[in-house]
Design a protein around this motif. Structure first.
Motif, PDB file in Angstrom:
ATOM      1  N   ALA A  30     -12.290  19.334 -57.177  1.00  0.00           N
ATOM      2  CA  ALA A  30     -11.637  18.989 -55.918  1.00  0.00           C
ATOM      3  C   ALA A  30     -11.087  20.229 -55.228  1.00  0.00           C
ATOM      4  O   ALA A  30     -11.136  20.336 -53.993  1.00  0.00           O
ATOM      5  CB  ALA A  30     -10.519  17.979 -56.171  1.00  0.00           C
ATOM      6  N   ARG A  35     -16.264  16.318 -53.623  1.00  0.00           N
ATOM      7  CA  ARG A  35     -15.758  14.943 -53.636  1.00  0.00           C
ATOM      8  C   ARG A  35     -15.935  14.377 -55.041  1.00  0.00           C
ATOM      9  O   ARG A  35     -17.060  14.265 -55.527  1.00  0.00           O
ATOM     10  CB  ARG A  35     -16.501  14.103 -52.615  1.00  0.00           C
ATOM     11  CG  ARG A  35     -16.350  14.586 -51.165  1.00  0.00           C
ATOM     12  CD  ARG A  35     -17.364  13.927 -50.263  1.00  0.00           C
ATOM     13  NE  ARG A  35     -18.736  14.231 -50.698  1.00  0.00           N
ATOM     14  CZ  ARG A  35     -19.824  13.646 -50.224  1.00  0.00           C
ATOM     15  NH1 ARG A  35     -19.714  12.704 -49.290  1.00  0.00           N
ATOM     16  NH2 ARG A  35     -21.020  13.984 -50.664  1.00  0.00           N
ATOM     17  N   ARG A  37     -14.941  11.234 -57.725  1.00  0.00           N
ATOM     18  CA  ARG A  37     -14.440   9.877 -57.950  1.00  0.00           C
ATOM     19  C   ARG A  37     -14.251   9.682 -59.448  1.00  0.00           C
ATOM     20  O   ARG A  37     -15.148   9.975 -60.237  1.00  0.00           O
ATOM     21  CB  ARG A  37     -15.408   8.830 -57.390  1.00  0.00           C
ATOM     22  CG  ARG A  37     -15.416   8.751 -55.877  1.00  0.00           C
ATOM     23  CD  ARG A  37     -14.092   8.259 -55.300  1.00  0.00           C
ATOM     24  NE  ARG A  37     -13.649   7.012 -55.920  1.00  0.00           N
ATOM     25  CZ  ARG A  37     -14.039   5.808 -55.503  1.00  0.00           C
ATOM     26  NH1 ARG A  37     -14.877   5.687 -54.469  1.00  0.00           N
ATOM     27  NH2 ARG A  37     -13.601   4.727 -56.110  1.00  0.00           N
ATOM     28  N   GLN A  52      -5.828  10.189 -60.008  1.00  0.00           N
ATOM     29  CA  GLN A  52      -5.741  10.069 -58.549  1.00  0.00           C
ATOM     30  C   GLN A  52      -5.155  11.334 -57.946  1.00  0.00           C
ATOM     31  O   GLN A  52      -5.621  11.812 -56.904  1.00  0.00           O
ATOM     32  CB  GLN A  52      -4.897   8.855 -58.160  1.00  0.00           C
ATOM     33  CG  GLN A  52      -4.777   8.686 -56.651  1.00  0.00           C
ATOM     34  CD  GLN A  52      -4.234   7.332 -56.240  1.00  0.00           C
ATOM     35  OE1 GLN A  52      -4.306   6.373 -56.989  1.00  0.00           O
ATOM     36  NE2 GLN A  52      -3.680   7.250 -55.046  1.00  0.00           N
ATOM     37  N   SER A  55      -7.974  14.036 -58.161  1.00  0.00           N
ATOM     38  CA  SER A  55      -9.167  13.849 -57.332  1.00  0.00           C
ATOM     39  C   SER A  55      -8.851  13.577 -55.870  1.00  0.00           C
ATOM     40  O   SER A  55      -9.708  13.771 -54.998  1.00  0.00           O
ATOM     41  CB  SER A  55     -10.007  12.691 -57.880  1.00  0.00           C
ATOM     42  OG  SER A  55      -9.298  11.465 -57.766  1.00  0.00           O
ATOM     43  N   GLY A  56      -7.657  13.048 -55.618  1.00  0.00           N
ATOM     44  CA  GLY A  56      -7.294  12.691 -54.254  1.00  0.00           C
ATOM     45  C   GLY A  56      -7.867  11.358 -53.803  1.00  0.00           C
ATOM     46  O   GLY A  56      -7.843  11.042 -52.613  1.00  0.00           O
ATOM     47  N   THR A  57      -8.377  10.563 -54.737  1.00  0.00           N
ATOM     48  CA  THR A  57      -8.970   9.266 -54.391  1.00  0.00           C
ATOM     49  C   THR A  57      -8.463   8.187 -55.346  1.00  0.00           C
ATOM     50  O   THR A  57      -8.100   8.492 -56.487  1.00  0.00           O
ATOM     51  CB  THR A  57     -10.509   9.303 -54.462  1.00  0.00           C
ATOM     52  OG1 THR A  57     -10.899   9.729 -55.784  1.00  0.00           O
ATOM     53  CG2 THR A  57     -11.081  10.282 -53.440  1.00  0.00           C
ATOM     54  N   PRO A  58      -8.447   6.919 -54.919  1.00  0.00           N
ATOM     55  CA  PRO A  58      -7.997   5.841 -55.817  1.00  0.00           C
ATOM     56  C   PRO A  58      -8.864   5.757 -57.065  1.00  0.00           C
ATOM     57  O   PRO A  58     -10.062   6.064 -57.040  1.00  0.00           O
ATOM     58  CB  PRO A  58      -8.153   4.582 -54.955  1.00  0.00           C
ATOM     59  CG  PRO A  58      -8.119   5.071 -53.551  1.00  0.00           C
ATOM     60  CD  PRO A  58      -8.761   6.423 -53.569  1.00  0.00           C
ATOM     61  N   ALA A  79     -18.932   4.435 -55.382  1.00  0.00           N
ATOM     62  CA  ALA A  79     -18.421   5.783 -55.636  1.00  0.00           C
ATOM     63  C   ALA A  79     -19.527   6.820 -55.528  1.00  0.00           C
ATOM     64  O   ALA A  79     -19.336   7.897 -54.933  1.00  0.00           O
ATOM     65  CB  ALA A  79     -17.778   5.830 -57.016  1.00  0.00           C
ATOM     66  N   ASP A  82     -20.466   8.140 -52.196  1.00  0.00           N
ATOM     67  CA  ASP A  82     -19.452   8.913 -51.495  1.00  0.00           C
ATOM     68  C   ASP A  82     -19.070  10.203 -52.219  1.00  0.00           C
ATOM     69  O   ASP A  82     -18.246  10.973 -51.716  1.00  0.00           O
ATOM     70  CB  ASP A  82     -18.204   8.036 -51.323  1.00  0.00           C
ATOM     71  CG  ASP A  82     -17.134   8.673 -50.478  1.00  0.00           C
ATOM     72  OD1 ASP A  82     -17.453   9.151 -49.381  1.00  0.00           O
ATOM     73  OD2 ASP A  82     -15.965   8.716 -50.927  1.00  0.00           O
ATOM     74  N   ALA A  83     -19.645  10.454 -53.414  1.00  0.00           N
ATOM     75  CA  ALA A  83     -19.126  11.522 -54.266  1.00  0.00           C
ATOM     76  C   ALA A  83     -20.178  12.559 -54.617  1.00  0.00           C
ATOM     77  O   ALA A  83     -21.382  12.296 -54.583  1.00  0.00           O
ATOM     78  CB  ALA A  83     -18.545  10.920 -55.543  1.00  0.00           C
TER      79      ALA A  83
END
Length: 441
Positions: A30, A35, A37, A52, A55-58, A79, A82-83
């Motif tokens: 990150a 990106r 997940r 979280q 990674s900065g993501t839920p 995921a 988007d990753a």
């Protein structure tokens, strides 16, 4: 079909450093603008806080029984779309549990990265790595990372012990912050990241150490060796808007932090408007149609919770108006008349549920559970260090997967109040969740 590099990080047992390695790997990539997940295998509220932040993501849980394979597939596919990298932290040891982390890896073809605490071994490291790789011959495999290694000479001994040299992904030294544990623990697991003001510095220290290993030095091109195809799942029926037009008040702070992001997603899909409030901050109950008190650590904040008289009055009025209140585990403890703490002292609590609870040093319950609510089966788990003595009527008891359970967690019912040690995975049956929160039939 979506293809993305993915790793399932597992170990021979708990306490080997899986969470640290996953969080370090997520933070390392990150920081480089990639990106990432992250998922957690099995039910867990605490490790995902660290992932979280890294990674900065839920972070969602993946469990072949609690979620079901179709739900896991949908989350992994979304995921991967988007990753640049998908990471899954295993649970306990690689082959522990039914289903296990190995079952998840095999089902989705995700290569396993084994993390082994090598602090007290040399040649045996190779035997462990060989056993983990070959115990089930169809297991996708990435390699092994030695953790808590004393130095370069120790690392060389560990590497020489491997039968398959390509398995070696490096040695990670014991990482500490000012002579303290990097990720501190307490009775339910890791201290949550949001409770430590230097949490990001701790992750950076772990990421910096990992950056010196062969694993940490891989770029996106090299990571393609672990690329996995994540096919799009079949279309699923939309969640019916059974909570449309209703407001659900959700307690959320350090005392009530055991909230799956997927549960909030399910409430949104049901059409509910969610309003958060903090009992610890002295918040009153917001205007709402239903209340959810999640689990957490009320025992660490018992006196402060008991002092919030305004919230207690608001909850009493809520129940007097026959509005639903769903309390799970720690949320239930706050409702009892009193709570005996670990030091033996007794703290008066909110007194909305007749009975008492007591903290203990030993684990009282652990494992997957299901709850039958008027024919609607809701899946989840239990995990607690307290016992309860409650005189409220028992509506139903949870059961283990596949059948009855004489020691199942009771669901107490008192007017419009429902309370249990059972932690629900809302996505397993949104209709049952709507039933708990007073939604339309």
């Amino acid at each position: 079909m979506t293809r993305c590099p993915a790793l399932l990080v597992a170990a021979p047992a708990s306490g080997q450093g899986k969470t640290t390695v996953v969080a370090a790997l997520a933070r390392l990539h990150a920081r480089q603008g990639r990106r990432v997940r992250v998922f957690k295998c099995g039910p867990d509220f605490l490790d995902p806080h660290w992932h979280q932040l890294a990674s900065g993501t839920p972070v969602h849980s993946l469990d072949l029984w609690i979620n079901g394979a179709e739900d896991c597939a949908a989350r992994l596919h979304a995921a991967a779309c988007d990753a640049d990298l998908v990471l899954i932290e295993g649970v306990m040891g690689l082959f522990d549990g039914e289903p296990s982390a190995a079952d998840l890896a095999r089902h989705f073809g995700v290569p396993v990265l084994a993390v082994v605490d090598a602090s007290a071994m040399a040649g045996t490291f190779g035997a462990l790595a060989h056993g983990l790789r070959h115990y089930q011959p169809d297991l996708p495999w990435a390699g092994v990372l030695a953790n808590r290694v004393a130095g370069e000479r120790h690392a060389e001994m560990l590497q020489r012990g491997l039968r398959e040299p390509a398995d070696w992904l490096g040695a990670l030294p014991r990482v500490a912050l000012e002579n303290a544990a990097l990720l501190p623990e307490r009775h339910l697991g890791l201290v949550a990241a949001h409770e430590l003001p230097d949490a990001l510095a701790r992750l950076d220290a772990a990421a910096d150490a990992l950056a010196a290993t062969p694993l940490g030095q891989m770029d996106l091109v090299e990571l393609q060796r672990w690329a996995v195809d994540f096919p799009a799942p079949p279309d699923r029926l939309p969640v019916p808007p059974l909570l449309a037009g209703r407001t659900v008040a959700v307690a959320r702070d350090a005392a009530f932090s055991f909230i799956y992001p997927a549960n909030l997603d399910t409430l949104a899909q049901l059409g509910a408007q969610v309003r958060f409030f903090s009992p610890l901050a002295g918040d009153a109950l917001p205007a709402c149609d239903a209340v959810w008190l999640p689990g957490g650590y009320p025992e660490l904040h018992a006196a402060q919770l008991a002092a919030n008289r305004g919230l207690q009055d608001g909850l009493r009025a809520h129940l007097a108006a026959d509005k639903p209140l769903w309390a799970e585990c720690g949320g239930m403890l706050a409702l009892f008349e009193s709570l005996r703490l670990q030091d033996g002292s007794v703290q008066a609590m909110w007194g909305l549920l007749p009975g008492t609870a007591a903290m203990q040093a030993r684990l009282a319950s652990l494992g997957p559970r299901q709850l039958d609510l008027a024919g609607q089966m809701l899946r989840g788990h239990s995990f607690h260090y307290s016992t309860a003595d409650c005189s409220a009527p028992v509506l139903v008891r949870s059961s283990r997967p596949g059948g009855a359970d004489a020691d199942g967690e009771p669901l107490f019912a008192l007017g419009s109040l429902r309370a249990s040690y059972f932690h629900a995975w809302f996505a397993s049956n949104p209709v049952a969740v709507a039933q708990l929160l007073g939604g339309a039939a």
